[in-house]
Design an enzyme around this catalytic site. Structure first.
Site, PDB file in Angstrom:
ATOM      1  N   LYS A   9       1.133   3.963  -3.160  1.00 18.58           N
ATOM      2  CA  LYS A   9       0.902   5.685  -2.726  1.00 18.58           C
ATOM      3  C   LYS A   9       2.061   6.328  -3.067  1.00 18.58           C
ATOM      4  O   LYS A   9       2.205   7.362  -3.255  1.00 18.58           O
ATOM      5  CB  LYS A   9       0.233   5.722  -1.488  1.00 18.58           C
ATOM      6  CG  LYS A   9      -1.060   5.011  -1.145  1.00 18.58           C
ATOM      7  CD  LYS A   9      -2.053   5.537  -2.285  1.00 18.58           C
ATOM      8  CE  LYS A   9      -3.195   5.129  -1.768  1.00 18.58           C
ATOM      9  NZ  LYS A   9      -4.631   5.738  -2.520  1.00 18.58           N
ATOM     10  N   TYR A  24       0.766  -1.176  -0.030  1.00 18.57           N
ATOM     11  CA  TYR A  24       0.146   0.086  -0.023  1.00 18.57           C
ATOM     12  C   TYR A  24       0.921   1.190  -0.093  1.00 18.57           C
ATOM     13  O   TYR A  24       0.721   2.301  -0.710  1.00 18.57           O
ATOM     14  CB  TYR A  24      -0.870  -0.018   1.205  1.00 18.57           C
ATOM     15  CG  TYR A  24      -1.841   1.252   1.269  1.00 18.57           C
ATOM     16  CD1 TYR A  24      -3.048   1.400   0.515  1.00 18.57           C
ATOM     17  CD2 TYR A  24      -1.428   2.188   2.158  1.00 18.57           C
ATOM     18  CE1 TYR A  24      -3.984   2.593   0.670  1.00 18.57           C
ATOM     19  CE2 TYR A  24      -2.419   3.364   2.364  1.00 18.57           C
ATOM     20  CZ  TYR A  24      -3.683   3.344   1.568  1.00 18.57           C
ATOM     21  OH  TYR A  24      -4.193   4.503   1.685  1.00 18.57           O
ATOM     22  N   ILE A  80      -8.152   8.139   8.633  1.00 21.50           N
ATOM     23  CA  ILE A  80      -9.686   8.794   8.392  1.00 21.50           C
ATOM     24  C   ILE A  80     -10.840   7.913   8.952  1.00 21.50           C
ATOM     25  O   ILE A  80     -10.776   6.499   8.451  1.00 21.50           O
ATOM     26  CB  ILE A  80      -9.841   9.190   6.894  1.00 21.50           C
ATOM     27  CG1 ILE A  80      -8.761  10.041   6.615  1.00 21.50           C
ATOM     28  CG2 ILE A  80     -11.243   9.858   7.011  1.00 21.50           C
ATOM     29  CD1 ILE A  80      -8.649  11.388   7.284  1.00 21.50           C
TER      30      ILE A  80
END
Length: 118
Positions: free
Chosen positions: A24, A20, A53
């Site tokens: 990114k 991941y 988040i």
């Protein structure tokens, strides 16, 4: 204006999900390349890199409900003292899409309540 959604995982190692972060980081670099290539057409390209988040049904809500130890460990590294909210990411996107950001291109803007600096 083109705005990619990246992550602070692009900037810090993570044993939980190495691919991941790598993806990114590649997205951040791609945005810089796009910014250079599209500048002659007056198209700005930027990234927003949120921290953790939390929202209903999302990963961090699931962690809060099912893996409280991990949730609390991550939360402890957020100086602001809470997880971010989707609308806070949206506010950065709206700014970058607006004329207020007319001189910003090729950048990755972090919005993480200080999470990355801990």
């Amino acid at each position: 204006s083109i705005i990619h959604i990246s992550s602070i995982s692009a900037f810090k190692p993570s044993a939980r999900n190495p691919p991941y972060g790598a993806i990114k980081a590649a997205l951040n670099q791609y945005a810089m390349t796009q910014a250079v290539l599209l500048a002659p057409k007056k198209i700005r390209v930027n990234c927003v890199a949120p921290g953790s988040i939390e929202f209903p049904g999302g990963t961090w809500e699931q962690r809060r409900l099912n893996d409280r130890k991990l949730y609390d460990a991550v939360l402890a590294r957020v100086p602001w003292g809470r997880m971010g909210r989707p609308e806070e990411v949206a506010n950065v996107v709206a700014f970058l899409a607006s004329d207020l950001a007319s001189w910003i291109t090729g950048q990755t803007i972090v919005g993480d309540g200080g999470q990355m600096v801990t």
